[in-house]
Design an enzyme around this catalytic site. Structure first.
Site, PDB file in Angstrom:
ATOM      1  N   LYS A 129     -62.435   3.883  24.258  1.00 35.05           N
ATOM      2  CA  LYS A 129     -61.685   4.731  23.326  1.00 35.05           C
ATOM      3  C   LYS A 129     -62.538   5.002  22.086  1.00 35.05           C
ATOM      4  O   LYS A 129     -62.531   6.091  21.531  1.00 35.05           O
ATOM      5  CB  LYS A 129     -60.352   4.090  22.920  1.00 35.05           C
ATOM      6  CG  LYS A 129     -59.524   5.054  22.072  1.00 35.05           C
ATOM      7  CD  LYS A 129     -58.180   4.492  21.742  1.00 35.05           C
ATOM      8  CE  LYS A 129     -58.249   3.487  20.642  1.00 35.05           C
ATOM      9  NZ  LYS A 129     -58.593   4.061  19.317  1.00 35.05           N
ATOM     10  N   ASP A 130     -63.277   3.965  21.651  1.00 38.17           N
ATOM     11  CA  ASP A 130     -64.173   4.136  20.509  1.00 38.17           C
ATOM     12  C   ASP A 130     -65.553   4.523  21.049  1.00 38.17           C
ATOM     13  O   ASP A 130     -66.505   3.741  21.004  1.00 38.17           O
ATOM     14  CB  ASP A 130     -64.219   2.845  19.695  1.00 38.17           C
ATOM     15  CG  ASP A 130     -62.862   2.531  19.101  1.00 38.17           C
ATOM     16  OD1 ASP A 130     -62.398   3.292  18.252  1.00 38.17           O
ATOM     17  OD2 ASP A 130     -62.239   1.541  19.537  1.00 38.17           O
TER      18      ASP A 130
ATOM     19  N   SER B 171     -54.387  -0.327  18.317  1.00 35.01           N
ATOM     20  CA  SER B 171     -53.632  -1.202  17.407  1.00 35.01           C
ATOM     21  C   SER B 171     -52.872  -0.351  16.388  1.00 35.01           C
ATOM     22  O   SER B 171     -51.819  -0.747  15.892  1.00 35.01           O
ATOM     23  CB  SER B 171     -54.584  -2.142  16.678  1.00 35.01           C
ATOM     24  OG  SER B 171     -55.335  -2.855  17.630  1.00 35.01           O
TER      25      SER B 171
ATOM     26  N   VAL C 169     -57.214   2.395  28.211  1.00 36.87           N
ATOM     27  CA  VAL C 169     -55.909   2.097  28.825  1.00 36.87           C
ATOM     28  C   VAL C 169     -54.871   2.948  28.081  1.00 36.87           C
ATOM     29  O   VAL C 169     -54.899   3.041  26.848  1.00 36.87           O
ATOM     30  CB  VAL C 169     -55.572   0.589  28.720  1.00 36.87           C
ATOM     31  CG1 VAL C 169     -54.216   0.289  29.343  1.00 36.87           C
ATOM     32  CG2 VAL C 169     -56.662  -0.238  29.403  1.00 36.87           C
TER      33      VAL C 169
ATOM     34  N   GLY D 288     -55.006  -2.743  26.309  1.00 36.69           N
ATOM     35  CA  GLY D 288     -56.415  -2.305  26.312  1.00 36.69           C
ATOM     36  C   GLY D 288     -57.322  -3.508  26.038  1.00 36.69           C
ATOM     37  O   GLY D 288     -58.325  -3.719  26.731  1.00 36.69           O
ATOM     38  N   HIS D 289     -56.954  -4.322  25.029  1.00 40.42           N
ATOM     39  CA  HIS D 289     -57.754  -5.519  24.734  1.00 40.42           C
ATOM     40  C   HIS D 289     -57.704  -6.503  25.903  1.00 40.42           C
ATOM     41  O   HIS D 289     -58.704  -7.117  26.252  1.00 40.42           O
ATOM     42  CB  HIS D 289     -57.210  -6.230  23.481  1.00 40.42           C
ATOM     43  CG  HIS D 289     -57.358  -5.450  22.216  1.00 40.42           C
ATOM     44  ND1 HIS D 289     -56.285  -4.951  21.516  1.00 40.42           N
ATOM     45  CD2 HIS D 289     -58.465  -5.092  21.518  1.00 40.42           C
ATOM     46  CE1 HIS D 289     -56.717  -4.318  20.440  1.00 40.42           C
ATOM     47  NE2 HIS D 289     -58.027  -4.383  20.419  1.00 40.42           N
TER      48      HIS D 289
END
Ligand code: PAF
Length: 295
Positions: free
Chosen positions: A164-165, A201, A191, A36-37
């Site tokens: 996501k956030d 995480s 993702v 995702g990052h």
């Protein structure tokens, strides 16, 4: 990739890029990087000349000291991932580089100080009163505090955040608007693992079995997306509660379908032009959030 730990060194380095007319894209993170990052780094690379990623586990956004202590820290692996992804600068400051002792003490005493934004008070109003804001008092003040510091240090043209956030994104957009920061906030899609679990995480702290059990979270959300046009809000809430309760290891903290702009919970879909279904679930000591845009 160059790794920098001090604010002054980073500012000097970025000034030399700016003097060459190069644009700066910024990806703020707390490390324990995943795909995702890396998707944020890729987006930043495609839209900027120089990509800066920060890794800083920000103490002021944790309202649970145990959560802060247990937050995964994997800087060496992270650094390799960033290098492979083509990131130009990794900024990884120590806490003392980002905060004075007085600022940390304020947080310890839970006295939220809104003067962090250089004399301009930032008020998130009802955006911060629901969902994560309601469950984690002070969390978004801490997020805004560190992101505003990072923005002032890096001064990027564009900054990239994961959807996501979802609520964090709304808070950061609101902060940038209230402080007149000339930064474009770019939202990047969630993702997911092959089983649908949103990458996070915090997934690092799940066992293999728990990762499988946690896949019920996105399954429930995707059922809501399939059914929102034929079922009402109450029926969908009951459906999600039921889906989560079917997995004994999962504990539902909240599930809300909210207006995508105001984040206020909907009682009927006709109340919003765009709606998002948001969920927080605990599995053991790990708290996971996820969301799906409905329309
Ligand atoms: O989303 C995160 O990882 C953090 O909240 C952020 C934006 C890096 C601020 O610490």
């Amino acid at each position: 990739m160059i790794r920098i730990n001090t604010v002054q060194h980073l500012k000097n380095h970025l000034n030399s890029f700016r003097n060459q007319g190069k644009s700066i894209g910024f990806v703020p993170t707390m490390g324990a990087l995943h795909q995702g990052h890396i998707s944020l780094i890729n987006a930043a690379k495609s839209e900027s000349d120089v990509v800066v990623c920060s890794i800083f586990v920000n103490p002021t956004q944790f309202n649970d000291l145990n959560d802060l202590a247990k937050y995964p820290r994997t800087i060496d692996v992270d650094s390799q991932l960033l290098e492979a992804a083509g990131c130009d600068i990794l900024f990884s400051p120590e806490v003392a580089e980002m905060y004075s002792e007085a600022e940390l003490e304020l947080k310890r005493q839970k006295k939220e100080d809104k003067s962090w934004s250089e004399g301009k008070a930032v008020d998130f109003g009802s955006l911060a009163m629901v969902m994560e804001g309601a469950q984690r008092p002070g969390h978004f003040n801490g997020v805004a505090q560190v992101v505003s510091k990072l923005f002032r240090i890096v001064v990027p043209q564009k900054a990239f955040f994961g959807q996501k956030d979802f609520q964090q994104l709304a808070i950061i957009r609101s902060m940038v608007k209230q402080l007149d920061m000339p930064i474009e906030i770019i939202a990047c899609p969630i993702v997911r693992e092959a089983n649908g679990l949103a990458m996070s995480s915090r997934n690092e702290r799940l066992t293999k079995d728990e990762r499988e059990q946690a896949s019920a979270i996105s399954r429930a959300l995707f059922k809501v997306k399939d059914l929102y046009s034929i079922k009402n809000v109450e029926q969908l809430k009951a459906l999600v509660e039921n889906e989560i309760n079917l997995v004994p290891q999962l504990e539902l903290e909240y599930f809300d379908m909210v207006d995508a702009q105001t984040l206020q919970p909907l009682t009927s879909f006709s109340q919003a032009k765009s709606a998002v279904a948001c969920i927080a679930v605990k599995i053991g000591h790990v708290r996971l959030i996820d969301n799906v845009l409905l329309f």
